[in-house]
Design an enzyme around this catalytic site. Sequence first.
Site, PDB file in Angstrom:
ATOM      1  N   CYS A 262       0.837  -1.203   0.000  1.00 48.86           N
ATOM      2  CA  CYS A 262       0.000   0.000   0.000  1.00 48.86           C
ATOM      3  C   CYS A 262       0.877   1.261   0.000  1.00 48.86           C
ATOM      4  O   CYS A 262       1.998   1.258   0.514  1.00 48.86           O
ATOM      5  CB  CYS A 262      -0.896  -0.003   1.237  1.00 48.86           C
TER       6      CYS A 262
ATOM      7  N   CYS B 280      -6.097  -0.224   6.871  1.00 48.59           N
ATOM      8  CA  CYS B 280      -5.846   0.402   5.562  1.00 48.59           C
ATOM      9  C   CYS B 280      -6.959   1.414   5.243  1.00 48.59           C
ATOM     10  O   CYS B 280      -8.138   1.060   5.200  1.00 48.59           O
ATOM     11  CB  CYS B 280      -5.768  -0.666   4.483  1.00 48.59           C
TER      12      CYS B 280
ATOM     13  N   ARG C 186       3.095   4.858   6.277  1.00 47.17           N
ATOM     14  CA  ARG C 186       3.583   4.109   7.446  1.00 47.17           C
ATOM     15  C   ARG C 186       4.011   2.688   7.093  1.00 47.17           C
ATOM     16  O   ARG C 186       4.411   1.919   7.956  1.00 47.17           O
ATOM     17  CB  ARG C 186       2.473   4.055   8.508  1.00 47.17           C
TER      18      ARG C 186
ATOM     19  N   HIS D  49      -2.209  -4.285   4.869  1.00 47.76           N
ATOM     20  CA  HIS D  49      -1.969  -3.873   6.254  1.00 47.76           C
ATOM     21  C   HIS D  49      -3.288  -3.582   6.951  1.00 47.76           C
ATOM     22  O   HIS D  49      -4.244  -3.126   6.328  1.00 47.76           O
ATOM     23  CB  HIS D  49      -1.021  -2.671   6.321  1.00 47.76           C
TER      24      HIS D  49
HETATM   25 CO    CO Z   1      -3.420   1.115   3.059  1.00 48.34          CO
END
Ligand code: CO
Length: 216
Positions: free
Chosen positions: A42, A101, A46, A98
Amino acid sequence: MKKLSNLFDKNRAWAQKVAQQNPHMLAQQVAQQNPEYLWIGCSDSRVSADQIIDVKPGDVFVHRNVSNLVIHTDMNCLSVLEYAVHSLNVKHILVVGHYGCGGVKAAIDGVSHGFIDNWLCHIRDIKQKHWRLLANCEDQATELDLLCEINALEQAYNVCNTTIVRKAWAIGQDLCVHAWVYNMRTGLLQDLGFTIDSPEAVEEHLENAIQKLANR
Ligand code: CO
């Protein structure tokens, strides 16, 4: 106009540190890259591939987009995949979702987010496909986490069905596709149980991995 001198300062400091600690690293890289992994993750700031798996420059080829989607007509993603598999000969493709998201959340919150809704439609399709399983979740947070996991599995499944990966397997290339999910709270990756190195029973492997999520 702001020139972002702070970033250039940091860059100079980094280059100096590399030159001191590992004087040959940059010179070695100039010759060629030889990554063993392709990371499809993604865009979230982070969730940085290099940091999470703690690798040095040259170790991982990276493609990132909102919610780590692998769409069969996305020329950007397919071009990265083609280059990684057939030119760089990566051994592993890591599809990494993750928890938490924002793209997955935006896909199911019932609110319009403008242009990106067209992209997020792919996640809504996945939600629709697995609605029975998702409907069993006790709250929204659990549903979001589960959809983040299912999304990573479905995208890894899409990777397996590309002509690029099929061709690699057809010619006997050593290539394994993995579906993982990253937990931002702990910093830990989790294997979602979809690890595929041949075209046999890919659908069955996907179903088993999703069933495993349902049964835990
Ligand atoms: Co994401």
